[in-house]
Design a protein around this motif. Structure first.
Motif, PDB file in Angstrom:
ATOM      1  N   PRO A  88      -1.526  28.417 -11.793  1.00 36.64           N
ATOM      2  CA  PRO A  88      -1.021  27.210 -11.145  1.00 36.64           C
ATOM      3  C   PRO A  88      -1.585  25.957 -11.805  1.00 36.64           C
ATOM      4  N   ARG A  89      -0.774  24.927 -11.866  1.00 35.33           N
ATOM      5  CA  ARG A  89      -1.126  23.726 -12.625  1.00 35.33           C
ATOM      6  C   ARG A  89      -2.448  23.118 -12.179  1.00 35.33           C
ATOM      7  N   HIS A  90      -2.727  23.158 -10.867  1.00 29.88           N
ATOM      8  CA  HIS A  90      -3.942  22.500 -10.384  1.00 29.88           C
ATOM      9  C   HIS A  90      -5.211  23.241 -10.779  1.00 29.88           C
ATOM     10  N   LEU A  91      -5.069  24.475 -11.304  1.00 29.37           N
ATOM     11  CA  LEU A  91      -6.236  25.246 -11.704  1.00 29.37           C
ATOM     12  C   LEU A  91      -6.411  25.355 -13.215  1.00 29.37           C
ATOM     13  N   VAL A  92      -5.357  25.191 -13.981  1.00 32.13           N
ATOM     14  CA  VAL A  92      -5.449  25.342 -15.436  1.00 32.13           C
ATOM     15  C   VAL A  92      -6.443  24.324 -15.998  1.00 32.13           C
ATOM     16  N   GLY A  93      -7.367  24.842 -16.794  1.00 38.33           N
ATOM     17  CA  GLY A  93      -8.396  23.997 -17.380  1.00 38.33           C
ATOM     18  C   GLY A  93      -9.630  23.809 -16.518  1.00 38.33           C
ATOM     19  N   ARG A  94      -9.607  24.364 -15.276  1.00 37.63           N
ATOM     20  CA  ARG A  94     -10.756  24.221 -14.370  1.00 37.63           C
ATOM     21  C   ARG A  94     -11.764  25.341 -14.612  1.00 37.63           C
ATOM     22  N   THR A  95     -13.029  25.000 -14.464  1.00 36.54           N
ATOM     23  CA  THR A  95     -14.083  26.007 -14.431  1.00 36.54           C
ATOM     24  C   THR A  95     -14.138  26.571 -13.016  1.00 36.54           C
ATOM     25  N   ARG A 105     -12.125  38.526 -20.307  1.00 36.15           N
ATOM     26  CA  ARG A 105     -10.987  37.861 -19.658  1.00 36.15           C
ATOM     27  C   ARG A 105     -10.514  38.739 -18.514  1.00 36.15           C
ATOM     28  N   TYR A 106      -9.861  38.130 -17.524  1.00 33.91           N
ATOM     29  CA  TYR A 106      -9.349  38.911 -16.405  1.00 33.91           C
ATOM     30  C   TYR A 106      -8.249  38.148 -15.696  1.00 33.91           C
ATOM     31  N   VAL A 107      -7.422  38.893 -14.959  1.00 35.46           N
ATOM     32  CA  VAL A 107      -6.333  38.333 -14.160  1.00 35.46           C
ATOM     33  C   VAL A 107      -6.598  38.660 -12.697  1.00 35.46           C
ATOM     34  N   VAL A 108      -6.603  37.631 -11.858  1.00 34.01           N
ATOM     35  CA  VAL A 108      -6.837  37.812 -10.424  1.00 34.01           C
ATOM     36  C   VAL A 108      -5.933  36.857  -9.652  1.00 34.01           C
ATOM     37  N   PRO A 109      -5.728  37.087  -8.355  1.00 34.12           N
ATOM     38  CA  PRO A 109      -4.998  36.107  -7.550  1.00 34.12           C
ATOM     39  C   PRO A 109      -5.678  34.736  -7.618  1.00 34.12           C
ATOM     40  N   ALA A 110      -4.895  33.689  -7.622  1.00 34.02           N
ATOM     41  CA  ALA A 110      -5.461  32.336  -7.660  1.00 34.02           C
ATOM     42  C   ALA A 110      -6.393  32.092  -6.471  1.00 34.02           C
ATOM     43  N   SER A 111      -6.123  32.756  -5.362  1.00 35.44           N
ATOM     44  CA  SER A 111      -6.954  32.583  -4.171  1.00 35.44           C
ATOM     45  C   SER A 111      -8.343  33.189  -4.332  1.00 35.44           C
ATOM     46  N   ALA A 112      -8.545  33.993  -5.381  1.00 32.24           N
ATOM     47  CA  ALA A 112      -9.830  34.673  -5.578  1.00 32.24           C
ATOM     48  C   ALA A 112     -10.823  33.845  -6.377  1.00 32.24           C
ATOM     49  N   VAL A 113     -10.393  32.697  -6.904  1.00 27.24           N
ATOM     50  CA  VAL A 113     -11.298  31.855  -7.679  1.00 27.24           C
ATOM     51  C   VAL A 113     -11.610  30.586  -6.900  1.00 27.24           C
ATOM     52  N   THR A 114     -12.824  30.092  -7.085  1.00 28.93           N
ATOM     53  CA  THR A 114     -13.263  28.863  -6.430  1.00 28.93           C
ATOM     54  C   THR A 114     -13.636  27.850  -7.504  1.00 28.93           C
ATOM     55  N   PRO A 115     -12.998  26.677  -7.526  1.00 28.34           N
ATOM     56  CA  PRO A 115     -13.361  25.671  -8.532  1.00 28.34           C
ATOM     57  C   PRO A 115     -14.827  25.268  -8.421  1.00 28.34           C
ATOM     58  N   VAL A 116     -15.463  25.170  -9.573  1.00 26.53           N
ATOM     59  CA  VAL A 116     -16.859  24.733  -9.633  1.00 26.53           C
ATOM     60  C   VAL A 116     -16.886  23.201  -9.616  1.00 26.53           C
ATOM     61  N   PRO A 117     -17.646  22.594  -8.720  1.00 25.70           N
ATOM     62  CA  PRO A 117     -17.696  21.125  -8.691  1.00 25.70           C
ATOM     63  C   PRO A 117     -18.147  20.551 -10.033  1.00 25.70           C
ATOM     64  N   ASP A 118     -17.685  19.351 -10.339  1.00 23.67           N
ATOM     65  CA  ASP A 118     -18.058  18.701 -11.590  1.00 23.67           C
ATOM     66  C   ASP A 118     -19.561  18.463 -11.677  1.00 23.67           C
ATOM     67  N   THR A 119     -20.228  18.450 -10.544  1.00 27.00           N
ATOM     68  CA  THR A 119     -21.672  18.208 -10.519  1.00 27.00           C
ATOM     69  C   THR A 119     -22.492  19.454 -10.830  1.00 27.00           C
ATOM     70  N   VAL A 120     -21.828  20.602 -11.002  1.00 31.50           N
ATOM     71  CA  VAL A 120     -22.526  21.868 -11.216  1.00 31.50           C
ATOM     72  C   VAL A 120     -22.182  22.421 -12.595  1.00 31.50           C
ATOM     73  N   PRO A 121     -23.145  22.561 -13.510  1.00 35.93           N
ATOM     74  CA  PRO A 121     -22.857  23.157 -14.813  1.00 35.93           C
ATOM     75  C   PRO A 121     -22.426  24.618 -14.662  1.00 35.93           C
TER      76      PRO A 121
END
Length: 330
Positions: A88-95, A105-121
């Motif tokens: 999904p567009r809102h996730l592409v390029g996100r850590t 590499r792996y493929v999972v449902p988009a709901s299984a990933v949590t975006p890492v805040p920009d404040t967290v390396p």
């Protein structure tokens, strides 16, 4: 075009290997993630590595994206940070953080990933699963203003719990461990440190995370009357003894379990697993947590490194796995 990846597998207890595999084409509601780094959960993963999961717990111990079964062959792990390459567009390029094993590499449902805040390396975000365990434990423990608290066992989980508890106002938090070298970790986290024999007693709450019989017994000794030990250690197939004679009944002591597999009952009606993980990632904005990462290796080195972690030859807390040089098969 065929999509391929490489994954670490436990072939049999004590023996790991890296295998090539094919990836499916991501569906519209899925993401393709390229792993940047992963973390070895030293307690649970090394127990799995040595084949110490009791048969009665094979179902309860399954990781969300585990392949295979205990005692092996099995692909196991749950501290993975990667970059979304497709989805999904809102996730592409996100850590993102995902409860996924060690794989390039792996493929999972988009709901299984949590975006890492920009404040967290990304390199610190591998701790998210452990900090999530600490958040759940603190919800279970329900500390109160001014409590006297000890955390026995300065491993990954114990140190994270102590760091979270230290943020409560007017509490006394002491991190207790047999290894005097863990004093530096406690200092980095802003927590007092003591060896077991020097620990301050009269505690309202003791969180036990040493996974040792002696640690649990000492936890009981540190309690004030009617105090509680919150037990975070998981002993796998080991049996332990607990001194429930002596003053256990007369002092009306309590031993309670805590486990991250379910959201704490105190928050279950108002917080989801996703909420809990997002909170853990927010806490990781604090650079003090870097003190918990004490070793690194390349992904290709895992088959040689994990036996050394399991045996204790490589001591420390979180071991981070780097994927920069881990090329996928052609």
């Amino acid at each position: 075009m065929k999509r391929v990846a490489r994954a670490f597998w436990l072939r049999s207890p004590g023996h790991g290997e890296i295998r090539d595999l094919s990836l499916p084409e991501p569906a519209d509601d899925e993401v393709l993630v390229r792993t940047l780094c992963s973390g070895v959960s030293r307690g649970t993963e090394t127990l799995v590595f040595r084949g110490g999961v009791p048969e009665s717990q094979h179902g309860a111990m399954r990781a969300p994206f585990q392949d295979g079964d205990f005692p092996g062959p099995v692909k196991y792990g749950y501290l993975n940070v990667g970059l979304v390459e497709e989805g999904p567009r809102h996730l592409v390029g996100r850590t993102v953080f995902c409860l996924y094993p060690h794989q390039t590499r792996y493929v999972v449902p988009a709901s299984a990933v949590t975006p890492v805040p920009d404040t967290v390396p990304a390199a610190r975000a591998v701790l998210a699963g452990t900090v999530e365990t600490a958040v759940n434990a603190v919800w279970d423990a329900a500390p109160q203003l001014g409590d006297r608290i000890a955390v026995v066992g300065a491993g990954m989980v114990g140190a994270c719990v102590a760091a979270v508890l230290a943020r409560f106002p007017a509490v006394r938090v002491q991190l207790v461990d047999m290894d005097p070298g863990r004093a530096a970790v406690a200092r980095a986290l802003g927590v007092d440190f003591a060896l077991p024999e020097d620990a301050a007693g009269d505690c309202d709450l003791v969180v036990h995370a040493s996974a040792t019989e002696d640690g649990l017994a000492r936890s009981l000794e540190l309690l004030a009357p009617e105090g509680t030990v919150l037990e975070l250690s998981w002993y796998g197939d080991r049996r332990i003894s607990l001194p429930l004679g002596e003053a256990f009944h007369s002092r009306r002591l309590v031993v309670r379990s805590s486990q991250v597999g379910m959201v704490s009952p105190s928050r279950r009606s108002s917080r989801t697993f996703a909420d809990r993980l997002a909170l853990a990632l927010d806490l990781l904005a604090d650079p003090a947590f870097d003190a918990l990462i004490t070793g690194e290796c390349a992904f290709d080195e895992l088959p040689e490194v994990l036996p050394r972690l399991a045996s204790g030859e490589l001591p420390g807390l979180c071991h981070r796995v780097l994927y920069e040089t881990a090329a996928d098969p052609a």
